[in-house]
Design a protein around this motif. Structure first.
Motif, PDB file in Angstrom:
ATOM      1  N   GLU A 223       0.854  -1.195   0.000  1.00 35.12           N
ATOM      2  CA  GLU A 223       0.000   0.000   0.000  1.00 35.12           C
ATOM      3  C   GLU A 223       0.879   1.229   0.000  1.00 35.12           C
ATOM      4  N   GLY A 224       0.770   2.024  -1.065  1.00 35.00           N
ATOM      5  CA  GLY A 224       1.571   3.249  -1.174  1.00 35.00           C
ATOM      6  C   GLY A 224       0.739   4.460  -0.848  1.00 35.00           C
ATOM      7  N   LYS A 225       1.244   5.629  -1.243  1.00 32.60           N
ATOM      8  CA  LYS A 225       0.562   6.879  -0.924  1.00 32.60           C
ATOM      9  C   LYS A 225      -0.674   7.067  -1.808  1.00 32.60           C
ATOM     10  N   ALA A 226      -0.613   6.558  -3.031  1.00 34.85           N
ATOM     11  CA  ALA A 226      -1.703   6.824  -3.990  1.00 34.85           C
ATOM     12  C   ALA A 226      -2.454   5.577  -4.429  1.00 34.85           C
ATOM     13  N   LYS A 227      -1.832   4.406  -4.248  1.00 32.35           N
ATOM     14  CA  LYS A 227      -2.452   3.180  -4.765  1.00 32.35           C
ATOM     15  C   LYS A 227      -2.236   2.000  -3.807  1.00 32.35           C
ATOM     16  N   ILE A 228      -3.120   0.995  -3.993  1.00 36.20           N
ATOM     17  CA  ILE A 228      -2.931  -0.284  -3.293  1.00 36.20           C
ATOM     18  C   ILE A 228      -2.675  -1.317  -4.383  1.00 36.20           C
TER      19      ILE A 228
ATOM     20  N   ARG B  34       0.869 -10.961 -13.042  1.00 39.80           N
ATOM     21  CA  ARG B  34       0.137  -9.698 -13.180  1.00 39.80           C
ATOM     22  C   ARG B  34      -0.185  -9.084 -11.821  1.00 39.80           C
ATOM     23  N   LEU B  35      -0.419  -7.763 -11.820  1.00 40.95           N
ATOM     24  CA  LEU B  35      -0.774  -7.039 -10.594  1.00 40.95           C
ATOM     25  C   LEU B  35      -2.087  -6.297 -10.804  1.00 40.95           C
ATOM     26  N   ILE B  36      -2.759  -5.981  -9.692  1.00 37.71           N
ATOM     27  CA  ILE B  36      -3.951  -5.133  -9.745  1.00 37.71           C
ATOM     28  C   ILE B  36      -3.658  -3.872  -8.934  1.00 37.71           C
TER      29      ILE B  36
ATOM     30  N   HIS C 155       4.804  -0.458 -22.208  1.00 36.26           N
ATOM     31  CA  HIS C 155       4.299  -0.062 -20.891  1.00 36.26           C
ATOM     32  C   HIS C 155       3.590  -1.243 -20.230  1.00 36.26           C
ATOM     33  N   HIS C 156       3.318  -1.092 -18.927  1.00 35.15           N
ATOM     34  CA  HIS C 156       2.810  -2.225 -18.133  1.00 35.15           C
ATOM     35  C   HIS C 156       1.294  -2.363 -18.131  1.00 35.15           C
ATOM     36  N   PHE C 157       0.573  -1.337 -18.619  1.00 33.09           N
ATOM     37  CA  PHE C 157      -0.899  -1.309 -18.497  1.00 33.09           C
ATOM     38  C   PHE C 157      -1.511  -2.396 -19.385  1.00 33.09           C
TER      39      PHE C 157
ATOM     40  N   GLU D 232      -5.289  -3.646 -14.398  1.00 31.67           N
ATOM     41  CA  GLU D 232      -4.389  -4.791 -14.366  1.00 31.67           C
ATOM     42  C   GLU D 232      -3.115  -4.413 -15.108  1.00 31.67           C
ATOM     43  N   SER D 233      -1.978  -4.808 -14.523  1.00 35.89           N
ATOM     44  CA  SER D 233      -0.692  -4.521 -15.189  1.00 35.89           C
ATOM     45  C   SER D 233       0.184  -5.762 -15.166  1.00 35.89           C
ATOM     46  N   MET D 234       1.290  -5.672 -15.915  1.00 34.08           N
ATOM     47  CA  MET D 234       2.330  -6.685 -15.778  1.00 34.08           C
ATOM     48  C   MET D 234       2.960  -6.512 -14.392  1.00 34.08           C
ATOM     49  N   SER D 235       3.502  -7.592 -13.846  1.00 31.16           N
ATOM     50  CA  SER D 235       4.252  -7.494 -12.595  1.00 31.16           C
ATOM     51  C   SER D 235       5.731  -7.357 -12.950  1.00 31.16           C
ATOM     52  N   LEU D 236       6.334  -6.268 -12.526  1.00 29.28           N
ATOM     53  CA  LEU D 236       7.709  -5.977 -12.947  1.00 29.28           C
ATOM     54  C   LEU D 236       8.652  -5.837 -11.753  1.00 29.28           C
ATOM     55  N   GLN D 237       9.940  -5.974 -12.059  1.00 29.55           N
ATOM     56  CA  GLN D 237      10.998  -5.681 -11.098  1.00 29.55           C
ATOM     57  C   GLN D 237      11.305  -4.192 -11.250  1.00 29.55           C
TER      58      GLN D 237
ATOM     59  N   LEU E  22       8.110   9.522 -14.289  1.00 29.98           N
ATOM     60  CA  LEU E  22       7.842   8.144 -14.726  1.00 29.98           C
ATOM     61  C   LEU E  22       8.562   7.169 -13.819  1.00 29.98           C
ATOM     62  N   GLU E  23       8.044   5.939 -13.793  1.00 31.48           N
ATOM     63  CA  GLU E  23       8.782   4.835 -13.163  1.00 31.48           C
ATOM     64  C   GLU E  23       8.892   3.725 -14.194  1.00 31.48           C
ATOM     65  N   PHE E  24       9.946   2.944 -14.070  1.00 30.48           N
ATOM     66  CA  PHE E  24      10.192   1.858 -15.014  1.00 30.48           C
ATOM     67  C   PHE E  24      10.410   0.549 -14.279  1.00 30.48           C
TER      68      PHE E  24
ATOM     69  N   VAL F  18       7.468   1.174 -19.232  1.00 30.27           N
ATOM     70  CA  VAL F  18       6.960   2.288 -18.422  1.00 30.27           C
ATOM     71  C   VAL F  18       5.926   1.688 -17.469  1.00 30.27           C
ATOM     72  N   ALA F  19       6.021   2.019 -16.180  1.00 28.63           N
ATOM     73  CA  ALA F  19       5.121   1.421 -15.190  1.00 28.63           C
ATOM     74  C   ALA F  19       4.365   2.522 -14.444  1.00 28.63           C
ATOM     75  N   ASP F  20       3.781   2.150 -13.352  1.00 32.25           N
ATOM     76  CA  ASP F  20       3.071   3.057 -12.448  1.00 32.25           C
ATOM     77  C   ASP F  20       1.936   3.800 -13.156  1.00 32.25           C
ATOM     78  N   GLU F  21       1.861   5.138 -13.025  1.00 29.88           N
ATOM     79  CA  GLU F  21       0.721   5.904 -13.535  1.00 29.88           C
ATOM     80  C   GLU F  21       1.209   7.154 -14.263  1.00 29.88           C
ATOM     81  N   PHE F  22       0.299   7.798 -14.970  1.00 26.57           N
ATOM     82  CA  PHE F  22       0.590   9.114 -15.562  1.00 26.57           C
ATOM     83  C   PHE F  22      -0.672   9.944 -15.350  1.00 26.57           C
TER      84      PHE F  22
HETATM   85  P1  ADP Z   1       4.343   5.233  -3.691  1.00 24.39           P
HETATM   86  O1  ADP Z   1       5.098   3.947  -3.500  1.00 24.39           O
HETATM   87  O2  ADP Z   1       5.240   6.284  -4.315  1.00 24.39           O
HETATM   88  O3  ADP Z   1       3.644   5.717  -2.467  1.00 24.39           O
HETATM   89  P2  ADP Z   1       1.885   4.317  -5.057  1.00 24.39           P
HETATM   90  O4  ADP Z   1       0.971   4.541  -3.913  1.00 24.39           O
HETATM   91  O5  ADP Z   1       1.442   4.829  -6.385  1.00 24.39           O
HETATM   92  O6  ADP Z   1       3.316   5.006  -4.872  1.00 24.39           O
HETATM   93  O7  ADP Z   1       2.179   2.776  -5.119  1.00 24.39           O
HETATM   94  C1  ADP Z   1       2.352   2.055  -6.288  1.00 24.39           C
HETATM   95  C2  ADP Z   1       3.606   1.200  -6.157  1.00 24.39           C
HETATM   96  O8  ADP Z   1       3.608   0.200  -7.173  1.00 24.39           O
HETATM   97  C3  ADP Z   1       4.878   2.028  -6.332  1.00 24.39           C
HETATM   98  O9  ADP Z   1       5.793   1.645  -5.337  1.00 24.39           O
HETATM   99  C4  ADP Z   1       5.385   1.626  -7.720  1.00 24.39           C
HETATM  100  O10 ADP Z   1       6.785   1.689  -7.790  1.00 24.39           O
HETATM  101  C5  ADP Z   1       4.877   0.210  -7.828  1.00 24.39           C
HETATM  102  N1  ADP Z   1       4.623  -0.262  -9.208  1.00 24.39           N
HETATM  103  C6  ADP Z   1       4.053   0.422 -10.212  1.00 24.39           C
HETATM  104  N2  ADP Z   1       3.941  -0.323 -11.324  1.00 24.39           N
HETATM  105  C7  ADP Z   1       4.453  -1.542 -11.013  1.00 24.39           C
HETATM  106  C8  ADP Z   1       4.639  -2.763 -11.734  1.00 24.39           C
HETATM  107  N3  ADP Z   1       4.231  -2.900 -12.998  1.00 24.39           N
HETATM  108  N4  ADP Z   1       5.225  -3.826 -11.106  1.00 24.39           N
HETATM  109  C9  ADP Z   1       5.630  -3.695  -9.794  1.00 24.39           C
HETATM  110  N5  ADP Z   1       5.471  -2.587  -9.060  1.00 24.39           N
HETATM  111  C10 ADP Z   1       4.895  -1.507  -9.650  1.00 24.39           C
END
Ligand code: ADP
Ligand code: UDP
Length: 235
Positions: free
Chosen positions: A9-14, A22-24, A67-69, A79-84, A177-179, A189-193
């Motif tokens: 659980e991050g600041k903006a997403k779970i 894959r990830l949700i 990109h991962h979307f 749903e996205s790819m699960s990445l390192q 961006l995050e990769f 390209v991962a995460d969000e825009f």
């Molecule tokens: P933060 O970690 O900056 O608080 P978020 O709340 O947006 O950010 O959490 C999303 C997390 O998922 C981030 O840590 C981000 O690096 C990670 N992430 C985004 N896309 C992927 C992906 N495709 N595979 C693995 N991790 C990802």
């Protein structure tokens, strides 16, 4: 759709485990600024950020930028790819703003003659410091070739996405961006825009439609994000 355990659980997403590989991602309604020292809830922000991100990821597909979307699942999840993940935030700037304006002690809005790419270490505990590519290689075990590819892809994203916003009368001032890498080492390209992670200024009035509304108390955040989506949807 199989939804497994919450992984993070991050600041903006779970982020939860999805189907194999894959990830949700679930977009929250909370906004944070200044390394989460400022925090508030904005009902509907998550759905807006997902909708705007989806438009951008589709533009990346059209521009053949990996990109991962994969797909939107509902109003707030995709749903996205699960990445390192590469432990860096890659910022592209077309104009001086935010932390660059502070660092250079120059006014916001000055045009940069070429788009500038900067790397920040993704580490909240350390305050996401600005780092060089060499530091990421020498101290954070990253591969020089990967960072060069991140830089190339970031500039390609800028080229692909700037016209999309320009057509909506919005100037893309900067973005983050995050990769991440897949099992074969390919970068995506991962995460969000979204307006949480970029700056968007009205081309004629300079009005801000991004998270600076919240950071600087410059207007209703949701109104700004709704306007971004509305303008993008009219294209
Ligand atoms: P933060 O970690 O900056 O608080 P978020 O709340 O947006 O950010 O959490 C999303 C997390 O998922 C981030 O840590 C981000 O690096 C990670 N992430 C985004 N896309 C992927 C992906 N495709 N595979 C693995 N991790 C990802
Ligand atoms: N940004 C982000 N996450 C961060 C830091 C920055 O999405 O942790 C985005 C920010 O919204 C802006 C761009 O990256 O669009 C450049 O941010 P800057 O370095 O100017 O930092 P700020 O002053 O916005 O924190």
């Amino acid at each position: 759709m199989k939804q497994g355990p919450v992984l993070y659980e991050g600041k903006a997403k779970i982020v939860s485990q999805g189907e194999t590989g894959r990830l949700i991602h679930y977009f929250k309604d909370s906004a944070t600024a200044f390394n989460a020292q400022k925090k508030a809830e904005f009902p509907g922000k998550g759905a807006l950020n997902l909708a705007i991100s989806e438009v951008v990821f589709k533009a990346l597909t059209a521009a053949q930028i990996p990109h991962h979307f994969i797909q939107r699942l509902d109003e707030r999840s995709f749903e996205s790819m699960s990445l390192q993940m590469i432990p860096a935030e890659v910022v592209v700037r077309n104009r001086v703003a935010g932390s660059l304006a502070q660092r250079l002690q120059e006014p916001e809005g000055a045009l940069l003659s070429i788009p500038v790419v900067e790397f920040f270490l993704k580490n909240d505990a350390k305050g996401d410091p600005l780092v060089s590519e060499d530091i990421l290689v020498a101290f954070y075990a990253q591969r020089q070739e990967d960072l060069q590819e991140c830089r190339r892809l970031s500039l390609a994203v800028n080229q692909a996405v700037r016209p999309l916003f320009a057509a909506a009368q919005l100037e893309l001032v900067d973005f983050k961006l995050e990769f991440g890498r897949d099992d074969e080492g390919r970068l995506f390209v991962a995460d969000e825009f979204s307006p949480d992670t970029c700056r968007l200024w009205d081309v004629s009035t300079g009005e801000k439609f991004d998270k600076d509304r919240f950071r600087r108390d410059q207007g209703d955040l949701l109104e700004g994000y709704r306007e971004v989506l509305k303008r993008l949807s009219q294209q």
